[in-house]
Design a protein around this motif. Sequence first.
Motif, PDB file in Angstrom:
ATOM      1  N   THR A 173       0.831  -1.205   0.000  1.00 44.67           N
ATOM      2  CA  THR A 173       0.000   0.000   0.000  1.00 44.67           C
ATOM      3  C   THR A 173       0.864   1.252   0.000  1.00 44.67           C
ATOM      4  O   THR A 173       0.651   2.179  -0.793  1.00 44.67           O
ATOM      5  CB  THR A 173      -0.919   0.005   1.236  1.00 44.67           C
ATOM      6  N   GLY A 177       1.254   3.376  -3.477  1.00 46.13           N
ATOM      7  CA  GLY A 177       0.681   4.700  -3.277  1.00 46.13           C
ATOM      8  C   GLY A 177       1.742   5.780  -3.350  1.00 46.13           C
ATOM      9  O   GLY A 177       1.534   6.831  -3.963  1.00 46.13           O
ATOM     10  N   LEU A 200      -3.421   2.798  -3.580  1.00 49.45           N
ATOM     11  CA  LEU A 200      -3.339   2.311  -2.202  1.00 49.45           C
ATOM     12  C   LEU A 200      -3.992   0.936  -2.075  1.00 49.45           C
ATOM     13  O   LEU A 200      -3.419   0.009  -1.501  1.00 49.45           O
ATOM     14  CB  LEU A 200      -4.009   3.310  -1.255  1.00 49.45           C
TER      15      LEU A 200
END
Length: 265
Positions: A173, A177, A200
């Motif tokens: 994530t 991201g 994400l």
Amino acid sequence: MDLDPWLIALTVAAALWGAGVGTLLPRPAYRFTVDEEDSWQDECPAGHRITGVAGGWLGPARCTADLPGATTAVTPLTATAPTCAYGPSTPTVATATALVCATLALATGPRPELGVWLLLAPLGVLLTLVDLGAQRLPDALTLPLAGLALVLLGAVAFVPEHAGQWRSAAYGTLALGGFYFLFFLIRPVALGFGDVKLALGLGAVLGWYGWGALYLGTFAGALIGSAYTLAVAARGRPVRGQQVALGPFMIAGAYVGLLLEAYAA
């Protein structure tokens, strides 16, 4: 090679789940497909108020109204009011969602993370439809995708026979991201901040199977996007400076990466 009857049954069940949930997606796809400054659609194109399941948010995109030229379903014994259809085709969306869920079941097998993939897959289909229609990825969809992925995978990490790690999902994530956020800072005209938020959730899903899955899913998305650009250019349509929805390519790449890594796990 003998086919596992349990895997066949699991795949059929996943396909039925996908088809059932897919029939609920056309209406939210229509309602979410608006410009950023506009509120969600609450009327059909003919101006009739959208009502129905969950406040008019779930179900096929159609309403019954007395409309000139509307499709009317008539049988020898019954006659219904004209139906105003709008949004994406319900059979098409249901079929696509069923295929996505069935292939995920085939690749993952009876491992517990399959439940997470089947819950998140319809959300990925919905995001694809919205981004194709409005070149927008609403926070109401991208942020729940990220939150649900981390929470559900965190729960699956305590279930025996799982094949991934929650820690690597969390790192995925942050990594994906952060990568898209950096790309956004360097070239804000090339992608929207919605793509960063989508990354994400995709990072969590891919990261579950490790860094290899994260690299593979990201590369596959870029490859699919490049192939689309080349195909458009080959047809003589201009692509330089043209706004392209990146979300569908990101989701498609994550889907390919997830299939391959789930099968190999």
